[in-house]
Design an enzyme around this catalytic site. Structure first.
Site, PDB file in Angstrom:
ATOM      1  N   SER A 208       0.837  -1.198   0.000  1.00 13.54           N
ATOM      2  CA  SER A 208       0.000   0.000   0.000  1.00 13.54           C
ATOM      3  C   SER A 208       0.876   1.253   0.000  1.00 13.54           C
ATOM      4  O   SER A 208       1.662   1.436  -0.917  1.00 13.54           O
ATOM      5  CB  SER A 208      -0.962  -0.050   1.188  1.00 13.54           C
ATOM      6  OG  SER A 208      -2.020   0.860   1.033  1.00 13.54           O
ATOM      7  N   HIS A 468      -7.564  -5.769  -0.472  1.00 14.45           N
ATOM      8  CA  HIS A 468      -6.297  -5.171  -0.085  1.00 14.45           C
ATOM      9  C   HIS A 468      -5.654  -5.952   1.065  1.00 14.45           C
ATOM     10  O   HIS A 468      -6.235  -6.084   2.136  1.00 14.45           O
ATOM     11  CB  HIS A 468      -6.602  -3.736   0.357  1.00 14.45           C
ATOM     12  CG  HIS A 468      -5.461  -2.785   0.268  1.00 14.45           C
ATOM     13  ND1 HIS A 468      -4.776  -2.520  -0.889  1.00 14.45           N
ATOM     14  CD2 HIS A 468      -4.877  -1.989   1.220  1.00 14.45           C
ATOM     15  CE1 HIS A 468      -3.864  -1.602  -0.669  1.00 14.45           C
ATOM     16  NE2 HIS A 468      -3.889  -1.283   0.616  1.00 14.45           N
TER      17      HIS A 468
END
Length: 546
Positions: A208, A468
């Protein structure tokens, strides 16, 4: 005292000191670095050396400044057995939002016990957290340590306004968190051999914001002197939430919130911010949130002016890549099939004030909220441009349907494309045109039982797909999200860790995952990506780039 007794006492003292030195030098928990000796901890199947300072504490006059190398010399053996403290932050995933400490610039080293080898390839971790939160301790190391073949180093760096507030000029340029990372990488390169690490076999990895940070570090030409290869998982420098505009407006608004009035220039603003309690500065983050934790990155990387001292980034990343002046090291860039589950899932949460879900409220607030949710608030020149873009997005992904739980998957797909997926082929295309080193990509397609989607939505009745972190958390365990992993995920976890080890050792930058060989996108007219699923892996080829 007679001369004889005096000489004997000196001899005994010398012998005692020599024995102590010998004992320390043979103790695997004691490591000698230029600052002195430090002592770690024995954790059964690995050693740890946590919270080793690499920079002077960024407090007082060093707040909002580039980090300074740690200079203190230790007279005694320095104890490094305390888990790393998170840098002061307003944390989206914590019930107690304000947490951490301003004095936080450390590295933590984890070394497996393995009698078959005396040195180890090194993987360096840059944690995620939207440049706003997270820390070295947020990603576990048990999976890597159980394999016993890699040394791991975790970097703590400044986040939020303390790490990224910028007035857009040389007096408050920003990017302090990125500068922290770079100084830490230099420290690792210079010191890791003392712990038993291979200083020429270092791989940098991040997830990320950590993945975007990894890409930004690679865009420095001399990064090849610090690491052999880099892996950006679900985040790269071209994602719209990474390098943003509007930093100057936010910096002065930050000053207003904490009581700095209306400074005439950034010198006065910086002086005032240095005088304020750090906790007040970080708590001001809530004033930049439109609702819930949106936007998830109100403070992040910026393009600094060329005259800024210790500037980290003075051009848009696309311009840096197009110039060809970036590090030529093998790079991996990835995404998951439903990366947009962060932050689309939070829209399924109930608004405690109105009783309806945020996604239902979105029907009336789309034009207000979309620019913050999808990070084009500062990139559009006029409100009309913003509204047209918002309208086109809604029409493309939902047509004439309303925002609801029933249309959630299409909204999540929108978030996946814009925030994470579309940048991958774009980045690869730029790198393959301007670079010579291998560029690889994979997409992870294997949903976890529980992940970010369930945590942010506080719901278990919705299937989010592969969101994610579903891949990354198989390398760096996160207990709060993954209580246990399935048998297929155990196999994938071991393959990921072996992939990183081999990548660190490969002189030619060859990358493999289990039985699959990654295809290099450099010198290729096709966009090539490895799809990893619960059943195996397969190469996919697309006729052209975006």
């Amino acid at each position: 005292m007679s001369l004889f007794k005096w000489l004997m006492s000196l001899i005994l003292l010398w012998v005692k000191l020599e024995c102590s030195e010998a004992a320390l030098s043979s103790d695997p928990l004691v490591v000698d670095i230029p600052n002195g000796k430090l002592r770690g901890r024995d954790n059964g199947h690995y050693y740890s050396y946590e919270s080793v300072p690499y920079a002077e504490p960024p407090i007082g006059e060093l707040r909002f400044e580039a980090p300074q190398p740690y200079s203190k010399q230790w007279a005694d053996v320095f104890n490094v057995t305390q888990p790393p403290v998170a840098c002061l932050q307003w944390n989206q995933f914590s019930e107690e939002k304000l947490q951490g400490a301003e004095d936080c610039l450390t590295v933590s080293v984890y070394k497996p016990k393995n009698t078959t080898r005396s040195s180890y390839p090194v993987v360096v971790l840059l944690h995620g957290g939207a440049f706003m939160f997270g820390g070295a301790a947020s990603n576990g190391h048990e999976y890597i340590m159980r394999e016993g073949r890699l040394m791991l180093v975790k970097i703590s760096y400044r986040v939020g306004p303390l790490g990224f507030a910028s007035s857009g000029d040389k007096d408050l340029p920003g990017n302090y968190g990125l500068k922290d990372q770079r100084l830490a990488l230099r420290w690792i390169k210079e010191n890791i051999a003392s712990f038993g690490g291979m200083s020429d076999n270092i791989v940098l990895i991040g997830h990320s914001a950590g993945g975007a940070s990894t890409h930004l570090q690679l865009l420095h030409e001399d990064f090849s002197q610090l690491a052999r290869a880099a892996i950006s998982v679900s985040g790269n420098a071209l994602d719209p939430w990474v390098v943003q505009q509007g930093g100057r407006r936010r910096a002065f608004e930050l000053g207003r919130i904490v009581g700095c009035g209306q400074p005439t220039d950034s010198v006065e603003l910086k002086k005032c911010l240095k005088s304020k309690p750090a906790r007040e500065i970080v708590s001001a983050v809530r004033s930049f949130l439109v609702f819930s934790y949106v936007p998830f990155t109100p403070f992040g990387p910026v393009v600094e002016p060329a005259d800024a001292p210790d500037a980290f980034l003075t051009q848009d990343p696309r311009d840096v890549i197009n110039s060809g002046k970036f590090s030529q090291v093998p790079w991996v860039v990835t995404y998951t099939t439903e990366d947009g589950g962060y932050n689309a899932a939070l829209l399924l949460e109930e608004n405690k004030t109105t009783g309806e879900t945020w996604i239902e409220t979105l029907n009336n607030r789309w034009f207000d909220w979309a620019p913050y949710l999808l990070f084009y608030r500062d990139s559009k020149k006029t409100i009309k441009d913003m509204d047209v873009f918002s309208r086109d997005l809604r029409q493309k992904y939902l047509g004439d349907r309303r925002f609801s739980v029933e249309s959630y998957w299409d909204l999540q797909r929108m978030f996946t494309d814009i925030l994470f997926k579309n940048s991958v082929p774009e980045a690869i295309d730029l790198h393959r045109k301007r670079g010579q080193s291998p560029v690889y990509s994979f997409v992870y397609d294997n949903p976890a039982v529980s992940g970010v989607g369930q945590v942010l939505s506080n719901r278990t009745d919705v299937f989010f797909g592969t969101v994610h972190g579903d891949d990354f958390f198989l390398i760096f365990n996160v207990g709060a999200l993954r209580k246990a992993i399935r048998l297929d995920e155990e196999i994938i976890s071991r393959k990921f860790i072996k992939m990183i080890e081999d990548f660190a050792l490969s002189e030619k930058g060859i990358l493999t995952f289990g039985e699959c060989n990654f295809q290099n996108n450099v010198n290729s007219s096709e966009y090539q990506v490895l799809r990893i699923t619960g059943n195996g892996c397969m190469n996919e080829h697309y006729d052209q780039f975006l």
